[in-house]
Design an enzyme around this catalytic site. Structure first.
Site, PDB file in Angstrom:
ATOM      1  N   GLU A  46     117.068  67.599   8.196  1.00 50.43           N
ATOM      2  CA  GLU A  46     116.577  66.409   8.649  1.00 50.43           C
ATOM      3  C   GLU A  46     118.245  65.543   9.694  1.00 50.43           C
ATOM      4  O   GLU A  46     118.289  65.876   8.710  1.00 50.43           O
ATOM      5  CB  GLU A  46     115.435  65.436   8.316  1.00 50.43           C
ATOM      6  CG  GLU A  46     115.442  64.619   8.787  1.00 50.43           C
ATOM      7  CD  GLU A  46     113.800  63.189   8.815  1.00 50.43           C
ATOM      8  OE1 GLU A  46     113.879  63.695   7.546  1.00 50.43           O
ATOM      9  OE2 GLU A  46     113.788  62.596   9.263  1.00 50.43           O
ATOM     10  N   ASN A 193     105.553  63.361  14.210  1.00 52.18           N
ATOM     11  CA  ASN A 193     105.086  63.533  12.541  1.00 52.18           C
ATOM     12  C   ASN A 193     104.592  62.568  11.918  1.00 52.18           C
ATOM     13  O   ASN A 193     105.219  61.391  12.862  1.00 52.18           O
ATOM     14  CB  ASN A 193     106.636  63.557  12.286  1.00 52.18           C
ATOM     15  CG  ASN A 193     107.078  63.657  10.665  1.00 52.18           C
ATOM     16  OD1 ASN A 193     106.825  64.820  10.003  1.00 52.18           O
ATOM     17  ND2 ASN A 193     107.780  62.155  10.694  1.00 52.18           N
ATOM     18  N   GLU A 194     104.235  62.451  11.519  1.00 57.54           N
ATOM     19  CA  GLU A 194     103.455  61.646  10.403  1.00 57.54           C
ATOM     20  C   GLU A 194     103.239  60.346  11.497  1.00 57.54           C
ATOM     21  O   GLU A 194     103.616  59.617  11.039  1.00 57.54           O
ATOM     22  CB  GLU A 194     104.966  61.630   9.205  1.00 57.54           C
ATOM     23  CG  GLU A 194     104.577  62.396   8.267  1.00 57.54           C
ATOM     24  CD  GLU A 194     105.249  61.480   7.057  1.00 57.54           C
ATOM     25  OE1 GLU A 194     105.974  60.624   7.356  1.00 57.54           O
ATOM     26  OE2 GLU A 194     105.624  61.973   5.610  1.00 57.54           O
ATOM     27  N   TYR A 260     104.592  64.888  -1.534  1.00 59.40           N
ATOM     28  CA  TYR A 260     105.409  64.893  -2.392  1.00 59.40           C
ATOM     29  C   TYR A 260     105.162  64.658  -3.540  1.00 59.40           C
ATOM     30  O   TYR A 260     104.081  64.075  -3.889  1.00 59.40           O
ATOM     31  CB  TYR A 260     106.233  63.443  -1.770  1.00 59.40           C
ATOM     32  CG  TYR A 260     107.056  64.206  -0.664  1.00 59.40           C
ATOM     33  CD1 TYR A 260     108.013  64.653  -0.726  1.00 59.40           C
ATOM     34  CD2 TYR A 260     106.489  63.893   0.592  1.00 59.40           C
ATOM     35  CE1 TYR A 260     108.386  64.949   0.584  1.00 59.40           C
ATOM     36  CE2 TYR A 260     107.716  63.974   1.814  1.00 59.40           C
ATOM     37  CZ  TYR A 260     108.509  64.624   1.866  1.00 59.40           C
ATOM     38  OH  TYR A 260     109.581  64.819   2.817  1.00 59.40           O
ATOM     39  N   GLU A 316     106.095  69.612   4.880  1.00 58.00           N
ATOM     40  CA  GLU A 316     107.208  68.887   3.642  1.00 58.00           C
ATOM     41  C   GLU A 316     106.373  68.698   2.388  1.00 58.00           C
ATOM     42  O   GLU A 316     104.887  68.180   2.447  1.00 58.00           O
ATOM     43  CB  GLU A 316     107.016  67.299   4.489  1.00 58.00           C
ATOM     44  CG  GLU A 316     107.501  67.478   5.807  1.00 58.00           C
ATOM     45  CD  GLU A 316     108.475  66.019   6.199  1.00 58.00           C
ATOM     46  OE1 GLU A 316     108.591  64.725   5.791  1.00 58.00           O
ATOM     47  OE2 GLU A 316     108.738  65.264   6.801  1.00 58.00           O
ATOM     48  N   GLN A 365     114.581  68.545   1.361  1.00 55.24           N
ATOM     49  CA  GLN A 365     114.983  70.157   2.401  1.00 55.24           C
ATOM     50  C   GLN A 365     115.933  70.707   1.613  1.00 55.24           C
ATOM     51  O   GLN A 365     115.957  70.151   0.483  1.00 55.24           O
ATOM     52  CB  GLN A 365     115.549  67.912   3.013  1.00 55.24           C
ATOM     53  CG  GLN A 365     114.612  67.243   3.492  1.00 55.24           C
ATOM     54  CD  GLN A 365     114.836  66.577   5.216  1.00 55.24           C
ATOM     55  OE1 GLN A 365     115.824  66.326   5.148  1.00 55.24           O
ATOM     56  NE2 GLN A 365     114.436  65.514   5.179  1.00 55.24           N
TER      57      GLN A 365
HETATM   58  O1  AHR Z   1     111.619  64.300   4.079  1.00 53.84           O
HETATM   59  C1  AHR Z   1     111.566  62.476   4.208  1.00 53.84           C
HETATM   60  C2  AHR Z   1     110.275  61.911   4.635  1.00 53.84           C
HETATM   61  O2  AHR Z   1     109.389  62.168   4.412  1.00 53.84           O
HETATM   62  C3  AHR Z   1     110.434  62.252   6.172  1.00 53.84           C
HETATM   63  O3  AHR Z   1     111.430  62.064   7.788  1.00 53.84           O
HETATM   64  C4  AHR Z   1     108.952  61.955   6.312  1.00 53.84           C
HETATM   65  O4  AHR Z   1     108.530  63.298   7.663  1.00 53.84           O
HETATM   66  C5  AHR Z   1     108.323  61.656   5.234  1.00 53.84           C
HETATM   67  O5  AHR Z   1     107.681  60.335   5.473  1.00 53.84           O
END
Ligand code: AHR
Length: 529
Positions: A46, A193-194, A260, A316, A365
């Site tokens: 990103e 995205n999101e 995450y 992600e 990432q």
């Molecule tokens: O990876 C960091 C961020 O996490 C990304 O930009 C977003 O899609 C997610 O919330």
């Protein structure tokens, strides 16, 4: 500390060949599952912090050695990882990105303010050409995230035309004018995205309609067929998946999921390198809960799409700790310890298991951001270091395109709380997550050998496992181990090999049984012939 034992699978163990304290396990080479999609080893890049600028890209005029502007050392390290797919340009950045600002002569490209990530000014020198050429050099599939939140249907449709049309069309002519004659091959295309958050704060119903509208105008140009990906759920938002499966259905080939480990919802994120034992086990319990989350999204998909046409893409995932002190706020630069290597290994083992539905995963990432493969020096001195997570990805490369083999393995299990870091001394009950000490994954590779990964996350207990291998005659075994004195150990520019793989000699074959000594805090990957 009191722990309980469970069987990771519900298998019965009928053999007694193991020595008294050895743990019995079975690799079912006779019950091969699906092929492990290589895209599960995908990466995410990103425009965030120094992932692109200073990480992948330094520009042709940089004193840092580069190949046409791409950092040479980073490029070479990534080549060794066999990166199958690379997602770009975001993330949240994607819904603020206007691709036409990143084409044409670099001196004429307008600067932008990265509104999501620290307000950093970027010069747009890394755009569509630079990204797609990098993918060609790495030999990986590009995965483009299109802008639904602040972009238009026309803008997105033209981007697809610019990249993939080989005809005499306006955008193809513009591309040729910018120095690229042939269209690129672009398979994976994310429509937003999101969308529930930074991508437009939409409801799933509203986003479904937006998807249908944008998707209508994304053409498949000759020789290129888009795999259309919908912006999916965050973690436990099963309703989002349900609505999209109902309203978008087979118009999408993939739906994403973001998960995450420790992004701060259930307690402070904490430092990447300073944590106590409870924080350590708590993070691994959270990481492992991805299996429950995948199972629940998959159950909805199985019901609505029994033929399995729509893939679940965990595009992600990874650890999210506090930013390193002294780094730029919003750049998400974090260190990477042996604990992160465990999160990588345990997550990949789960993705293997659900590979029939999980078609892709992209760790967040690739360089300098969150759970990265590589860290580059933030002062521009040209130093680079490979993280413990890199080493897991490298050690696991034989799993790409190998055929999944189920493994039965018993393990001690720790109970970790769902709230703040707590490890339970008593039996598990509601509100606690299981954190097994042992995890294993196996697959049959294309050359006919078996790759076996065994992970022992225990801080203090070495284990010896006796693997019976059903349906395979093992003659030879070799492997490597990733471990270190402390789970908080990490690599930095002055000490780049504190956590690095070493040859491993403690696997023995006798009477068809593979005995593996697995030290506490270690990941072992074996090749069995
Ligand atoms: O990876 C960091 C961020 O996490 C990304 O930009 C977003 O899609 C997610 O919330």
């Amino acid at each position: 500390m009191k722990t309980l034992f469970i069987s990771i699978t519900m298998a019965a163990f009928a053999f007694t060949a193991n020595a008294a304290d050895n743990i019995p396990a079975t690799i079912h080479a006779d019950k091969a599952g699906a092929k492990i999609n290589r895209e599960i080893y995908g990466q995410f890049s990103e425009h965030l912090g120094s992932c692109i600028y200073g990480g992948l890209w330094v520009g042709e005029d940089s004193p840092i050695p580069n190949i046409n502007g791409y950092r040479k050392d980073v490029f070479e390290a990534l080549k060794a990882l066999k990166v199958p797919v690379l997602r770009w340009p975001g993330g949240c950045f994607a819904d603020d990105y206007h691709w036409m600002d990143g084409i044409g002569p670099k001196s004429q490209r307008p600067s932008l303010r990265n509104n999501n990530w620290g307000g950093t000014i970027e010069d747009n020198s890394f755009g569509t050409h630079e990204f797609l050429n990098l993918c060609e050099m790495l030999g990986c599939e590009p995965y483009i995230s299109g802008n639904v939140g602040s972009g238009t249907v026309k803008e997105m449709a033209q981007w697809v035309e610019y990249m993939t049309s080989d005809g005499d069309t306006p955008m193809a002519r513009l591309r040729r004018q910018n120095g690229r004659d042939k269209a690129w091959h672009v398979k994976y295309f994310g429509i937003g995205n999101e969308a529930w958050g930074c991508g437009g704060n939409m409801t799933p119903e509203y986003y479904s309609d937006e998807f249908r509208k944008f998707n209508t105008y994304l053409r498949d140009y000759t020789g290129n067929k888009l795999y259309r990906i919908a912006s999916g759920a965050s973690d436990y938002d099963y309703d989002w998946t349900k609505v999209l499966m109902d309203k978008v259905g087979n118009r999408m080939q993939g739906i994403s999921l973001h998960y995450y480990t420790c992004s701060g919802w259930e307690g402070p994120k904490g430092s990447a390198t300073q944590f106590d034992n409870d924080q350590y086990y708590w993070a691994l319990g959270k990481c492992l809960e991805i299996e429950e989350v995948i199972k629940k999204h998959k159950a909805i998909m199985d019901e609505k799409d029994p033929e399995g046409k729509v893939g679940l893409l965990v595009d992600e995932w990874g650890t999210w700790w506090d930013e390193e002190p002294g780094t730029i706020a919003g750049h998400l630069y974090q260190q990477n310890a042996l604990r992160d290597a465990f999160v990588a290994s345990l997550s990949l083992n789960v993705f293997h298991k659900y590979t029939d539905r999980v078609k892709m995963a992209n760790i967040a990432q690739i360089v300098n951001v969150l759970q990265s493969m590589i860290l580059t020096d933030q002062e521009g001195t040209g130093h680079m270091v490979l993280t413990p997570t890199y080493h897991v990805f490298e050690m696991y490369t034989p799993f790409q395109e190998a055929t999944y083999l189920p493994v039965d393995l018993e393990s001690e299990v720790m109970a970790v709380s769902r709230g703040y870091y707590k490890v339970k001394k008593k039996a598990m009950d509601e509100g606690y997550r299981p954190c097994p000490m042992l995890s294993a994954s196996a697959a049959k590779t294309q050359d006919g050998s078996i790759v076996l990964a065994v992970t022992n996350v225990s801080l203090d207990k070495d284990q010896t496992i006796d693997f019976r291998i059903d349906g395979f005659t093992a003659k030879q075994v070799s492997g490597r181990i990733l471990t270190s004195a402390n789970v908080a150990d990490f690599n930095d520019f002055a000490h780049p090999a504190v956590v690095a793989p070493r040859d491993y000699k403690d696997a023995k074959l006798k009477n068809g049984v593979l005995t593996v000594k697995v030290p506490a805090k270690s990941i072992i990957v074996l090749n069995i012939k």
